[in-house]
Motif scaffolding. Sequence first.
Motif, PDB file in Angstrom:
ATOM      1  N   ALA A 177       0.848  -1.343   0.142  1.00 34.06           N
ATOM      2  CA  ALA A 177       0.059  -0.151   0.056  1.00 34.06           C
ATOM      3  C   ALA A 177       0.804   1.306  -0.033  1.00 34.06           C
ATOM      4  N   LYS A 178       1.927   1.191   0.514  1.00 33.72           N
ATOM      5  CA  LYS A 178       2.966   2.156   0.512  1.00 33.72           C
ATOM      6  C   LYS A 178       3.250   2.962  -1.120  1.00 33.72           C
ATOM      7  N   HIS A 179       3.029   2.018  -1.739  1.00 32.54           N
ATOM      8  CA  HIS A 179       3.058   2.411  -3.440  1.00 32.54           C
ATOM      9  C   HIS A 179       1.923   3.355  -3.737  1.00 32.54           C
ATOM     10  N   ILE A 180       0.787   3.298  -3.053  1.00 33.77           N
ATOM     11  CA  ILE A 180      -0.400   4.215  -3.352  1.00 33.77           C
ATOM     12  C   ILE A 180      -0.713   4.998  -2.086  1.00 33.77           C
ATOM     13  N   ALA A 181       0.365   5.566  -1.348  1.00 29.36           N
ATOM     14  CA  ALA A 181       0.214   6.436  -0.265  1.00 29.36           C
ATOM     15  C   ALA A 181      -0.753   7.448  -0.873  1.00 29.36           C
ATOM     16  N   VAL A 182      -1.347   8.048   0.426  1.00 28.31           N
ATOM     17  CA  VAL A 182      -2.306   9.313   0.138  1.00 28.31           C
ATOM     18  C   VAL A 182      -1.933  10.298   0.896  1.00 28.31           C
ATOM     19  N   GLY A 183      -0.924  10.230   1.839  1.00 26.47           N
ATOM     20  CA  GLY A 183      -0.424  11.558   2.539  1.00 26.47           C
ATOM     21  C   GLY A 183       0.401  11.281   3.699  1.00 26.47           C
ATOM     22  N   ASN A 184       0.942  12.357   4.418  1.00 26.49           N
ATOM     23  CA  ASN A 184       1.768  12.029   5.587  1.00 26.49           C
ATOM     24  C   ASN A 184       1.060  12.874   6.726  1.00 26.49           C
ATOM     25  N   VAL A 185       1.158  12.364   7.858  1.00 30.02           N
ATOM     26  CA  VAL A 185       0.575  13.155   9.092  1.00 30.02           C
ATOM     27  C   VAL A 185       1.747  14.028   9.455  1.00 30.02           C
ATOM     28  N   ASN A 186       2.879  14.287   9.186  1.00 31.16           N
ATOM     29  CA  ASN A 186       3.892  15.124   9.484  1.00 31.16           C
ATOM     30  C   ASN A 186       3.641  16.545   8.868  1.00 31.16           C
ATOM     31  N   ASN A 187       2.709  16.386   7.675  1.00 33.16           N
ATOM     32  CA  ASN A 187       2.542  17.704   7.067  1.00 33.16           C
ATOM     33  C   ASN A 187       0.984  17.894   6.778  1.00 33.16           C
ATOM     34  N   ASP A 188       0.199  17.184   7.369  1.00 32.12           N
ATOM     35  CA  ASP A 188      -1.116  17.019   7.188  1.00 32.12           C
ATOM     36  C   ASP A 188      -2.066  16.653   8.161  1.00 32.12           C
ATOM     37  N   SER A 189      -3.320  16.835   8.173  1.00 33.82           N
ATOM     38  CA  SER A 189      -3.944  16.191   9.198  1.00 33.82           C
ATOM     39  C   SER A 189      -4.839  15.058   8.622  1.00 33.82           C
ATOM     40  N   ILE A 190      -5.284  14.133   9.555  1.00 32.03           N
ATOM     41  CA  ILE A 190      -5.967  13.002   9.221  1.00 32.03           C
ATOM     42  C   ILE A 190      -7.286  13.283   8.324  1.00 32.03           C
ATOM     43  N   TYR A 191      -7.979  14.248   9.027  1.00 35.62           N
ATOM     44  CA  TYR A 191      -9.199  14.897   8.086  1.00 35.62           C
ATOM     45  C   TYR A 191      -8.879  15.090   6.771  1.00 35.62           C
ATOM     46  N   ASN A 192      -7.742  16.101   6.655  1.00 38.01           N
ATOM     47  CA  ASN A 192      -7.642  16.667   5.430  1.00 38.01           C
ATOM     48  C   ASN A 192      -7.226  15.340   4.281  1.00 38.01           C
ATOM     49  N   ILE A 193      -6.444  14.498   4.733  1.00 37.59           N
ATOM     50  CA  ILE A 193      -5.761  13.359   4.006  1.00 37.59           C
ATOM     51  C   ILE A 193      -7.176  12.493   3.484  1.00 37.59           C
ATOM     52  N   TRP A 194      -8.073  12.154   4.640  1.00 36.67           N
ATOM     53  CA  TRP A 194      -9.063  11.562   4.091  1.00 36.67           C
ATOM     54  C   TRP A 194     -10.140  11.974   3.065  1.00 36.67           C
ATOM     55  N   HIS A 195      -9.861  13.270   2.803  1.00 31.48           N
ATOM     56  CA  HIS A 195     -10.850  14.258   1.864  1.00 31.48           C
ATOM     57  C   HIS A 195      -9.882  14.636   0.595  1.00 31.48           C
ATOM     58  N   ASN A 196      -8.752  14.168   0.541  1.00 29.53           N
ATOM     59  CA  ASN A 196      -8.026  14.717  -0.553  1.00 29.53           C
ATOM     60  C   ASN A 196      -8.273  14.053  -1.791  1.00 29.53           C
ATOM     61  N   ASP A 197      -7.377  14.566  -3.000  1.00 32.45           N
ATOM     62  CA  ASP A 197      -7.618  13.906  -4.230  1.00 32.45           C
ATOM     63  C   ASP A 197      -7.269  12.481  -4.538  1.00 32.45           C
ATOM     64  N   LYS A 198      -6.294  12.337  -3.722  1.00 32.41           N
ATOM     65  CA  LYS A 198      -5.834  10.805  -3.929  1.00 32.41           C
ATOM     66  C   LYS A 198      -7.015   9.770  -3.344  1.00 32.41           C
ATOM     67  N   MET A 199      -7.404   9.862  -2.135  1.00 32.73           N
ATOM     68  CA  MET A 199      -8.506   9.384  -1.650  1.00 32.73           C
ATOM     69  C   MET A 199      -9.869   9.210  -2.547  1.00 32.73           C
ATOM     70  N   GLN A 200      -9.998  10.612  -2.939  1.00 32.65           N
ATOM     71  CA  GLN A 200     -11.360  10.716  -4.027  1.00 32.65           C
ATOM     72  C   GLN A 200     -11.092   9.952  -5.069  1.00 32.65           C
ATOM     73  N   GLU A 201     -10.062   9.964  -5.596  1.00 37.56           N
ATOM     74  CA  GLU A 201      -9.724   9.140  -7.032  1.00 37.56           C
ATOM     75  C   GLU A 201      -9.878   7.520  -6.692  1.00 37.56           C
ATOM     76  N   LEU A 202      -9.265   7.117  -5.613  1.00 43.51           N
ATOM     77  CA  LEU A 202      -9.299   5.732  -5.091  1.00 43.51           C
ATOM     78  C   LEU A 202     -10.653   5.382  -4.948  1.00 43.51           C
ATOM     79  N   ARG A 203     -11.432   6.196  -4.361  1.00 45.16           N
ATOM     80  CA  ARG A 203     -13.032   5.743  -4.042  1.00 45.16           C
ATOM     81  C   ARG A 203     -13.557   5.651  -5.423  1.00 45.16           C
TER      82      ARG A 203
END
Length: 336
Positions: free
Chosen positions: A289-315
Motif C-alpha cells: 500500500a505504500k506505493h499508493i500512499a495518500v499523504g503524511n501526517v507530518n505535514n497534514d491532518s487525518i481529516y484533510n488526507i481523508w478528503h484529498n484528491d488521492k482518496m477521492q480518486e481511489l474511491r
Amino acid sequence: MGEIKTESTSAGRVVNNSKKDIDAIFIEKYGQRWVDYRKKWADASNYILNDFPLFVRFENQFKCNARCTMCVHGHADLRNDYKYEGYLSFQKFQSLVDECDEHKCPSIGVSQTNEPLLDPDIIERLKYLSLKNNIMDIHFNTNASLLDEEMSKKLLDTNITRMNFSIDAFTEQTYKKIRIGLNFNQVIKNIENFINLRNKMNLKLPIVRVSFLLQEKNKHELEDFKNYWVDKADYVAVQRYVPISPFDDERSVAISDSPIAGKQSCSYPFESLFIHGDGLVVPCASHRAKHIAVGNVNNDSIYNIWHNDKMQELRKAHKENLLSSTKLCDTCLFKG
C-alpha cells in the motif's frame, strides 16, 4: 455450548466463527452508540462515505520478532521494499488520537505489519487511548510470543476491546513452517493464560479473537483449529490469503481458497486509514500500500488526507470498477 455461527466480513475476505453474540457484549457497554457505529460500518461496505475514518490504525514502527512466510518480514527483498526509518513519537501519537477523538472516530488499532509488544511505550499509548470517550473500539494484534503474565495484566488494565492473536496452525509442526522464529508451545500457553486471567477478573472485554490465515500449508488443520479454539476464544477468524507480493508469480501461487466463494469488493477507502511510524498514510492493509500512499501526517491532518484528491480518486476507481488504474487493488481482490 451452542452452535457455531459464521459471519462474513471485509468483503468476504474474513469469516468469523463464534458461539457468542459479540455485538451484544459491546451494546451492553456502549448502547445505541455502538449500534450507530456498526450501521456506519455496514454502510461503508456499500461505498457510503463518512466525514472521518471509522477506523485508524497506527503502526508505530516497522519491527517484528518473527519471519512469517506470508509477511514482508519473512522475505528480505520485501522487507527492503516496505521498510522505513522512524518511530511515531508519543507526542505525535497523542495529537493524532486527539484529532480522532475530536471527530468521534469510533475505532483505533495500534499495530499493522509489526509486533506492538516491541514498542517500548505501548502501554502508555493504550492508556492515553483509554482516556478518550469517543473511541469505543481499541484493537490490539499480536503474535503473543512476548505476552507474559505481567504484560497481560498491564494490557487488561487498559481499555483494549479486541485482543487479536495470530496463530495460523493447530499443530507445532505446521506452525514452524509458517510462523518462523516463534515458539508454538509458548505462544499457546501465553494466549490461554491471557484468556484465563481475563476470565478470573470477570471481564467481558477485551474480546479475544484467534486468527487462521488460510494457506496450502495449513488448510488441512482448519477444522481442528476451529473446534479447539471456538470454546476458548470469543471468536475464530478465518482469513483469505492475499499474496504478499502480487507482482511476484512464484509467491502468488501460494494463494489458497477463499473462505467464501464469489466476487469480492473492498471497502477500505470508505472505512479506514493506516499510519506508519514515519508518518506515511496508506489507504489499506496491503503490504504494497505504500506505493499508493495518500499523504503524511507530518505535514497534514487525518481529516484533510481523508478528503484529498488521492482518496477521492481511489474511491472513484472502486465505485466504477476501474481497479487497474490504482496499480494495486486489482491484484488483491478475488474476482469470482
